[in-house]
Scaffold this motif. Structure first.
Motif, PDB file in Angstrom:
ATOM      1  N   ARG A 266       6.253   0.334  11.141  1.00  0.00           N
ATOM      2  CA  ARG A 266       6.011  -1.042  11.587  1.00  0.00           C
ATOM      3  C   ARG A 266       5.378  -1.839  10.451  1.00  0.00           C
ATOM      4  O   ARG A 266       4.418  -1.395   9.832  1.00  0.00           O
ATOM      5  CB  ARG A 266       5.078  -1.078  12.812  1.00  0.00           C
ATOM      6  CG  ARG A 266       5.664  -0.422  14.053  1.00  0.00           C
ATOM      7  CD  ARG A 266       6.833  -1.227  14.601  1.00  0.00           C
ATOM      8  NE  ARG A 266       7.446  -0.636  15.776  1.00  0.00           N
ATOM      9  CZ  ARG A 266       8.496   0.174  15.749  1.00  0.00           C
ATOM     10  NH1 ARG A 266       9.026   0.548  14.606  1.00  0.00           N
ATOM     11  NH2 ARG A 266       9.034   0.629  16.861  1.00  0.00           N
ATOM     12  N   PHE A 267       5.936  -3.018  10.203  1.00  0.00           N
ATOM     13  CA  PHE A 267       5.452  -3.936   9.176  1.00  0.00           C
ATOM     14  C   PHE A 267       4.801  -5.130   9.866  1.00  0.00           C
ATOM     15  O   PHE A 267       5.451  -5.788  10.681  1.00  0.00           O
ATOM     16  CB  PHE A 267       6.604  -4.470   8.328  1.00  0.00           C
ATOM     17  CG  PHE A 267       7.312  -3.436   7.508  1.00  0.00           C
ATOM     18  CD1 PHE A 267       7.079  -3.344   6.143  1.00  0.00           C
ATOM     19  CD2 PHE A 267       8.232  -2.565   8.082  1.00  0.00           C
ATOM     20  CE1 PHE A 267       7.746  -2.403   5.369  1.00  0.00           C
ATOM     21  CE2 PHE A 267       8.900  -1.615   7.316  1.00  0.00           C
ATOM     22  CZ  PHE A 267       8.650  -1.536   5.956  1.00  0.00           C
ATOM     23  N   THR A 268       3.545  -5.421   9.566  1.00  0.00           N
ATOM     24  CA  THR A 268       2.872  -6.599  10.107  1.00  0.00           C
ATOM     25  C   THR A 268       2.765  -7.625   8.988  1.00  0.00           C
ATOM     26  O   THR A 268       2.034  -7.428   8.011  1.00  0.00           O
ATOM     27  CB  THR A 268       1.481  -6.240  10.647  1.00  0.00           C
ATOM     28  OG1 THR A 268       1.628  -5.228  11.648  1.00  0.00           O
ATOM     29  CG2 THR A 268       0.811  -7.465  11.255  1.00  0.00           C
ATOM     30  N   TYR A 269       3.513  -8.711   9.120  1.00  0.00           N
ATOM     31  CA  TYR A 269       3.618  -9.731   8.073  1.00  0.00           C
ATOM     32  C   TYR A 269       2.598 -10.847   8.238  1.00  0.00           C
ATOM     33  O   TYR A 269       2.190 -11.183   9.353  1.00  0.00           O
ATOM     34  CB  TYR A 269       5.022 -10.355   8.089  1.00  0.00           C
ATOM     35  CG  TYR A 269       6.004  -9.615   7.220  1.00  0.00           C
ATOM     36  CD1 TYR A 269       6.268 -10.024   5.922  1.00  0.00           C
ATOM     37  CD2 TYR A 269       6.657  -8.483   7.705  1.00  0.00           C
ATOM     38  CE1 TYR A 269       7.159  -9.335   5.124  1.00  0.00           C
ATOM     39  CE2 TYR A 269       7.555  -7.794   6.919  1.00  0.00           C
ATOM     40  CZ  TYR A 269       7.802  -8.232   5.620  1.00  0.00           C
ATOM     41  OH  TYR A 269       8.680  -7.537   4.837  1.00  0.00           O
TER      42      TYR A 269
ATOM     43  N   ASP B 186       1.144  -5.219   5.816  1.00  0.00           N
ATOM     44  CA  ASP B 186       0.699  -3.830   5.868  1.00  0.00           C
ATOM     45  C   ASP B 186       1.737  -3.088   6.700  1.00  0.00           C
ATOM     46  O   ASP B 186       2.291  -3.644   7.644  1.00  0.00           O
ATOM     47  CB  ASP B 186      -0.663  -3.712   6.552  1.00  0.00           C
ATOM     48  CG  ASP B 186      -1.744  -4.461   5.781  1.00  0.00           C
ATOM     49  OD1 ASP B 186      -1.786  -4.325   4.547  1.00  0.00           O
ATOM     50  OD2 ASP B 186      -2.526  -5.183   6.424  1.00  0.00           O
ATOM     51  N   TYR B 187       1.979  -1.844   6.344  1.00  0.00           N
ATOM     52  CA  TYR B 187       2.932  -1.068   7.136  1.00  0.00           C
ATOM     53  C   TYR B 187       2.547   0.397   7.182  1.00  0.00           C
ATOM     54  O   TYR B 187       1.844   0.902   6.309  1.00  0.00           O
ATOM     55  CB  TYR B 187       4.367  -1.262   6.651  1.00  0.00           C
ATOM     56  CG  TYR B 187       4.692  -0.834   5.239  1.00  0.00           C
ATOM     57  CD1 TYR B 187       5.267   0.403   4.977  1.00  0.00           C
ATOM     58  CD2 TYR B 187       4.484  -1.689   4.165  1.00  0.00           C
ATOM     59  CE1 TYR B 187       5.616   0.789   3.697  1.00  0.00           C
ATOM     60  CE2 TYR B 187       4.828  -1.320   2.868  1.00  0.00           C
ATOM     61  CZ  TYR B 187       5.396  -0.080   2.635  1.00  0.00           C
ATOM     62  OH  TYR B 187       5.736   0.288   1.365  1.00  0.00           O
ATOM     63  N   ALA B 188       2.988   1.059   8.247  1.00  0.00           N
ATOM     64  CA  ALA B 188       2.712   2.478   8.458  1.00  0.00           C
ATOM     65  C   ALA B 188       3.646   2.982   9.549  1.00  0.00           C
ATOM     66  O   ALA B 188       4.193   2.204  10.329  1.00  0.00           O
ATOM     67  CB  ALA B 188       1.262   2.692   8.871  1.00  0.00           C
TER      68      ALA B 188
ATOM     69  N   HIS C 294       1.591  -1.314   1.591  1.00  0.00           N
ATOM     70  CA  HIS C 294       1.255  -2.732   1.440  1.00  0.00           C
ATOM     71  C   HIS C 294       2.356  -3.402   0.629  1.00  0.00           C
ATOM     72  O   HIS C 294       2.920  -2.793  -0.278  1.00  0.00           O
ATOM     73  CB  HIS C 294      -0.068  -2.908   0.693  1.00  0.00           C
ATOM     74  CG  HIS C 294      -1.212  -2.198   1.329  1.00  0.00           C
ATOM     75  ND1 HIS C 294      -1.866  -2.682   2.438  1.00  0.00           N
ATOM     76  CD2 HIS C 294      -1.804  -1.029   1.031  1.00  0.00           C
ATOM     77  CE1 HIS C 294      -2.825  -1.834   2.780  1.00  0.00           C
ATOM     78  NE2 HIS C 294      -2.794  -0.817   1.939  1.00  0.00           N
ATOM     79  N   LEU C 295       2.634  -4.650   0.961  1.00  0.00           N
ATOM     80  CA  LEU C 295       3.532  -5.432   0.135  1.00  0.00           C
ATOM     81  C   LEU C 295       2.932  -6.808  -0.069  1.00  0.00           C
ATOM     82  O   LEU C 295       2.175  -7.302   0.767  1.00  0.00           O
ATOM     83  CB  LEU C 295       4.938  -5.498   0.736  1.00  0.00           C
ATOM     84  CG  LEU C 295       5.166  -6.214   2.068  1.00  0.00           C
ATOM     85  CD1 LEU C 295       5.365  -7.703   1.892  1.00  0.00           C
ATOM     86  CD2 LEU C 295       6.361  -5.611   2.766  1.00  0.00           C
TER      87      LEU C 295
ATOM     88  N   PHE D  95       9.031  -9.610  -3.359  1.00  0.00           N
ATOM     89  CA  PHE D  95       7.740  -8.926  -3.298  1.00  0.00           C
ATOM     90  C   PHE D  95       7.805  -7.533  -3.912  1.00  0.00           C
ATOM     91  O   PHE D  95       8.877  -6.975  -4.133  1.00  0.00           O
ATOM     92  CB  PHE D  95       7.226  -8.847  -1.856  1.00  0.00           C
ATOM     93  CG  PHE D  95       8.122  -8.129  -0.890  1.00  0.00           C
ATOM     94  CD1 PHE D  95       8.086  -6.742  -0.777  1.00  0.00           C
ATOM     95  CD2 PHE D  95       8.971  -8.838  -0.061  1.00  0.00           C
ATOM     96  CE1 PHE D  95       8.898  -6.079   0.131  1.00  0.00           C
ATOM     97  CE2 PHE D  95       9.788  -8.185   0.849  1.00  0.00           C
ATOM     98  CZ  PHE D  95       9.759  -6.805   0.947  1.00  0.00           C
ATOM     99  N   ARG D  96       6.630  -7.003  -4.170  1.00  0.00           N
ATOM    100  CA  ARG D  96       6.482  -5.614  -4.598  1.00  0.00           C
ATOM    101  C   ARG D  96       5.744  -4.858  -3.500  1.00  0.00           C
ATOM    102  O   ARG D  96       4.948  -5.442  -2.772  1.00  0.00           O
ATOM    103  CB  ARG D  96       5.742  -5.542  -5.928  1.00  0.00           C
ATOM    104  CG  ARG D  96       6.675  -5.902  -7.066  1.00  0.00           C
ATOM    105  CD  ARG D  96       6.151  -5.592  -8.436  1.00  0.00           C
ATOM    106  NE  ARG D  96       7.232  -5.485  -9.393  1.00  0.00           N
ATOM    107  CZ  ARG D  96       7.983  -6.516  -9.807  1.00  0.00           C
ATOM    108  NH1 ARG D  96       7.777  -7.718  -9.333  1.00  0.00           N
ATOM    109  NH2 ARG D  96       8.939  -6.323 -10.695  1.00  0.00           N
ATOM    110  N   TYR D  97       6.032  -3.561  -3.420  1.00  0.00           N
ATOM    111  CA  TYR D  97       5.431  -2.730  -2.372  1.00  0.00           C
ATOM    112  C   TYR D  97       4.896  -1.442  -2.973  1.00  0.00           C
ATOM    113  O   TYR D  97       5.392  -0.959  -3.990  1.00  0.00           O
ATOM    114  CB  TYR D  97       6.446  -2.431  -1.266  1.00  0.00           C
ATOM    115  CG  TYR D  97       7.742  -1.811  -1.750  1.00  0.00           C
ATOM    116  CD1 TYR D  97       7.878  -0.428  -1.860  1.00  0.00           C
ATOM    117  CD2 TYR D  97       8.818  -2.608  -2.109  1.00  0.00           C
ATOM    118  CE1 TYR D  97       9.061   0.143  -2.307  1.00  0.00           C
ATOM    119  CE2 TYR D  97      10.009  -2.047  -2.556  1.00  0.00           C
ATOM    120  CZ  TYR D  97      10.121  -0.680  -2.653  1.00  0.00           C
ATOM    121  OH  TYR D  97      11.289  -0.116  -3.102  1.00  0.00           O
TER     122      TYR D  97
END
Length: 116
Positions: free
Chosen positions: A26-29, A39-41, A49-50, A61-63
């Protein structure tokens, strides 16, 4: 006016290769003044993180991420923001690892509350 990503939760529509993000990730933008971050996990990813920018419907973006096996990796992604007919958001992504070989494409879509 393009749809804001701020506060949206997105998830991949398909699993990538083993050890990468998958449908359980899950990615929370967040978005503010042309800046984006998330943030994602989930799945094999313990924490990710991106950070990057948005210009119109284009994200750049970079991650970086930490996987369950303790390894870290990083890369670069360019995404196109698409508004779906039902009002949800889809990101069509082209990514490339910078810390290891590999590149590809993926799709993430906004998760509705009952999708969890």
């Amino acid at each position: 006016m393009p749809v804001s990503l701020d506060g949206l939760v997105l998830a991949p529509v398909a699993d990538q290769a083993p050890g990468q993000v998958g449908t359980r990730t899950r990615f929370t933008y967040h978005e503010k003044d042309g800046e984006i971050w998330a943030d994602y996990a989930g799945g094999d990813v313990v924490r990710g993180h991106l950070v990057g920018t948005r210009e119109g419907d284009r994200l750049d973006f970079r991650y970086v991420q930490l996987k369950r096996d303790g390894s870290t990796s990083s890369g670069h992604c360019v995404s196109t923001v698409v508004e779906l007919p039902d009002g949800r958001v889809r990101l069509e992504e082209t990514w490339e690892w910078e810390s290891q070989p590999g590149n590809g494409t993926s799709v993430v879509e906004q998760v509705t509350r009952h999708d969890g």
